[in-house]
Each structure stands twice: as C-alpha cells, then as structure tokens.
Design an enzyme around this catalytic site. Structure first.
Site, PDB file in Angstrom:
ATOM      1  CG  ASP A 247      -1.991  -1.028   1.085  1.00 13.44           C
ATOM      2  OD1 ASP A 247      -2.199  -1.511   0.098  1.00 13.44           O
ATOM      3  OD2 ASP A 247      -2.382  -1.328   2.446  1.00 13.44           O
TER       4      ASP A 247
HETATM    5  N1  URA Z   1      -1.351  -5.863   3.904  1.00 10.73           N
HETATM    6  C1  URA Z   1      -1.999  -4.441   4.053  1.00 10.73           C
HETATM    7  O1  URA Z   1      -2.778  -4.249   4.636  1.00 10.73           O
HETATM    8  N2  URA Z   1      -1.230  -3.739   3.332  1.00 10.73           N
HETATM    9  C2  URA Z   1       0.156  -3.955   2.540  1.00 10.73           C
HETATM   10  O2  URA Z   1       0.650  -2.968   2.117  1.00 10.73           O
HETATM   11  C3  URA Z   1       0.441  -5.240   2.556  1.00 10.73           C
HETATM   12  C4  URA Z   1      -0.255  -6.147   3.189  1.00 10.73           C
END
Ligand code: URA
Length: 263
Positions: free
Chosen positions: A102
């Site tokens: 993310d």
């Molecule tokens: N899980 C999440 O919530 N965000 C990420 O970036 C990777 C795994």
C-alpha cells in the site's frame, strides 16, 4: 535464445509487451526487421535493435527495494510518486514489481524481469510467508490472537483468511510508546487520547488479499497506523538498504526465498 526472451531479459519490456513490439516491426536483427517472437538469435554475436537503438543483454535481474511510505506500487501515476521514481529509468523498462505494498506501507518489495520468478512467488498454492511489522491502536488479547491464527472474516462475502502467525511485540498505552512509533503525524490521536491502548507486533500471512494485514487486524479490533514488510519466505529485508534504496539480490538470497535451490 528466443528473440522475445532476449528482449525481456534485456529490460526492454515484459514478454507480452516485447512480443507486440516484434509483431509491429520495431525490432531489427542484424539490420533486418523480424516479426517472429520465437526466432532464435545468438545474444553474443547478433546485433539486435529496438527503434534503431542497440539492445545489450542484461540477463535476469532481481532487486530488493526498501519501499518508503508515500509512494505507490505502480509504474506510472498522474499524481503520486511511484516506486519506479526511485530507480534509474533506462534500466527498468522490462522490470516489474512482485506483488504490491500500500501507499503508506514500507519495507521489502522485490522487482525483477523474470516472469517465472514472479509466478513462483505469487502462486497462491505456494503459500509463501510474508511477515509484517505493525503498530496499531487497540490491543490484542488471547482470543484475538487465536482468531488471527486460525482465520478471521475480513470482509463481506470473503472466505476466512488462511492460518496466520501473530506475535505481539509491545503493548501498552500511546503516551508510553509514542516516541518508539515510527510515525510523524498521527492524526487520529489528540492529547486527550494519550491513554489509548497501542500494540506492536509481527503478523505472518501466506495470502495476498487487498490490504490484508490492515483488514485482519481491524477484524481483531485494531487500527493499523504503521506497517512494514520485513520478510518474504526466508528472505529478510536488509536494513542497510535504506528507505528508497535498492540493491540486487544475491544468489544465496534468491535461494533463501524459496528455501531450496531455485531451478
Ligand atoms: N497488507 C496490507 O494491509 N497492506 C500492505 O501493504 C500489505 C499487506
């Protein structure tokens, strides 16, 4: 070697993309336009040109990138910085990221021009473990931990998550830990909420659903405020690779990822 493989392994583009370049007549081998992706070439003696520029063979490349927060895992974006802004552009055309983090997640991200490597890492049946370090608002009791370990519902219509590993590192109240939390602005916290419970820990999952760690912890009653991926399979993020930096993986690291010799 096949012409399309040569081009993909020379960072011209992904296999699919270079096949189109070939079919559209953008590629010359020893001065002649070639439109057959399967044509055999000799990477040592043939001169391959893409749009009139000589292509030199780089081979398969594997990068470890320490992703900083604030950039998105994509090649291009109209408004946001992307992970590719941290790389030297002309070497990166055929290189792609393996999975995603993310925008606000930091840590270990792999990039390669090797489609088979990507497939092996992403293939759901491989159950590749990915470990994340988190700070969250809230607390995790034994029941919550059991839910995370055994499987938890994280969204309407979704099946239970696969068994995961959870290890609580620290827990207490915000005011006691705020200096340890690697977050500049925590908008959700004001001075009236200094007694807010917080928890940090490691969550290891084997799937790759959207925002999975955040959603799993949310389902267990916690709101993630910091997230960093620290390992994939047997490969740990090298902490000497600073945020925003990258380096090539070593052969030993590639083997560690899969837990055995690669091919
Ligand atoms: N899980 C999440 O919530 N965000 C990420 O970036 C990777 C795994």
């Amino acid at each position: 070697m096949r012409l399309d493989k040569f081009l993909a392994e020379s960072s011209v583009g992904r296999r699919k993309v270079v096949r189109n370049y070939i079919k559209e007549g953008f590629i010359k081998v020893n001065g002649k336009i070639i439109t057959e992706p399967a044509m055999e070439i000799n990477e040592n003696s043939d001169v391959i040109k893409f749009l009139c520029k000589v292509v030199s063979y780089t081979g398969k490349v594997y990068y470890m990138f320490n992703k900083p927060a604030g950039c998105i895992t994509a090649r291009k974006d109209k408004t946001n910085k992307t992970i590719f802004d941290f790389f030297d552009d002309d070497k990166m055309n055929g290189v792609f990221h393996v999975g995603r983090l993310d925008k606000d997640t930091e840590g270990l991200l792999l990039l390669t021009n090797d489609g088979e490597f990507e497939h092996k890492l992403m293939y759901p049946q491989k159950h590749m473990e990915k470990t994340y370090f988190f700070w969250a608002l809230g607390s995790l009791d034994e029941e919550n931990k059991k839910q995370l370990q055994q499987g938890i519902y994280i969204g309407k219509g979704e099946i239970l998550t696969k068994p995961a590993k959870i290890e609580v590192h620290k827990c207490g109240i915000y005011k006691d830990f705020k200096h340890e939390m690697p977050i500049e602005n925590l908008n959700n916290i004001d001075s009236n909420q200094y007694n807010q419970p917080v928890v940090s820990g490691y969550l290891t999952i084997t799937e790759g659903r959207n925002h999975q760690v955040k959603r799993m912890l949310k389902a267990a009653g916690c709101y993630v405020v910091y997230l960093k991926r620290i390992s994939i399979g047997g490969l740990m993020l090298d902490e000497s690779v600073k945020k925003g930096q990258y380096r090539f993986l070593t052969e030993v690291e590639i083997q560690k990822l899969f837990g055995k010799p690669r091919y």
